[in-house]
Design an enzyme around this catalytic site. Sequence first.
Site, mmCIF file in Angstrom:
data_model
loop_
_atom_site.group_PDB
_atom_site.id
_atom_site.type_symbol
_atom_site.label_atom_id
_atom_site.label_comp_id
_atom_site.label_asym_id
_atom_site.label_seq_id
_atom_site.Cartn_x
_atom_site.Cartn_y
_atom_site.Cartn_z
ATOM 1 N N CYS A 83 0.837 -1.195 0.000
ATOM 2 C CA CYS A 83 0.000 0.000 0.000
ATOM 3 C C CYS A 83 0.876 1.250 0.000
ATOM 4 C CB CYS A 83 -0.910 -0.013 1.223
ATOM 5 S SG CYS A 83 -1.949 1.474 1.348
ATOM 6 N N CYS B 84 0.195 3.038 3.648
ATOM 7 C CA CYS B 84 0.645 2.507 4.947
ATOM 8 C C CYS B 84 1.742 1.448 4.838
ATOM 9 C CB CYS B 84 -0.540 1.942 5.722
ATOM 10 S SG CYS B 84 -1.247 0.425 5.026
ATOM 11 N N CYS C 294 -7.232 -0.818 0.678
ATOM 12 C CA CYS C 294 -6.311 -1.427 1.630
ATOM 13 C C CYS C 294 -7.091 -1.718 2.906
ATOM 14 C CB CYS C 294 -5.146 -0.479 1.923
ATOM 15 S SG CYS C 294 -4.068 -1.059 3.247
ATOM 16 N N CYS D 224 -5.536 0.608 5.960
ATOM 17 C CA CYS D 224 -5.716 2.065 6.081
ATOM 18 C C CYS D 224 -6.913 2.596 5.302
ATOM 19 C CB CYS D 224 -4.443 2.804 5.673
ATOM 20 S SG CYS D 224 -4.103 2.791 3.895
ATOM 21 N N CYS E 83 -7.633 -4.274 -10.906
ATOM 22 C CA CYS E 83 -7.132 -3.154 -11.694
ATOM 23 C C CYS E 83 -6.745 -2.053 -10.700
ATOM 24 C CB CYS E 83 -8.227 -2.694 -12.641
ATOM 25 S SG CYS E 83 -7.711 -1.470 -13.821
#
Length: 130
Positions: free
Chosen positions: A48, A51, A96, A99, A119
């Site tokens: 991510c 985070c 995510c 976060c 995607c």
Amino acid sequence: MSYPIEKTPEAWKEQLGAERYRILRQKGTEFPHSGPYNLHFENGTYVCGGCGEPLFESSSKFNAHCGWPSFDASIPGKVAYEKDVSHGMIRTEILCATCGGHLGHVFDDGPTPTGQRYCVNSLSIDFKPE
């Protein structure tokens, strides 16, 4: 929905910068074929961009010819899913799970045995080489 990592919009803006903030926190989309990870195929883990939590293994990445990084599976438990009815379509948004950062969307048109095509915006992820 709440997430293990939560910050104020101001803290996210300071950490991410304007364009990453637009993608990750305001559910934006980068232009197709513009991101550094679209045609990136090194071995490692995609994490991510907000985070640093691992999201996708390089072994799940494939070239979908759509202009964005595509994966056929996420690391179990690392991606959250929400119904998205914006832009006159019904899609599944991917975020995510740590976060809540917007990653992109998942579709049921993938060419691999999973049938999935995650995607993902390049600006919503970073890459950690193996």
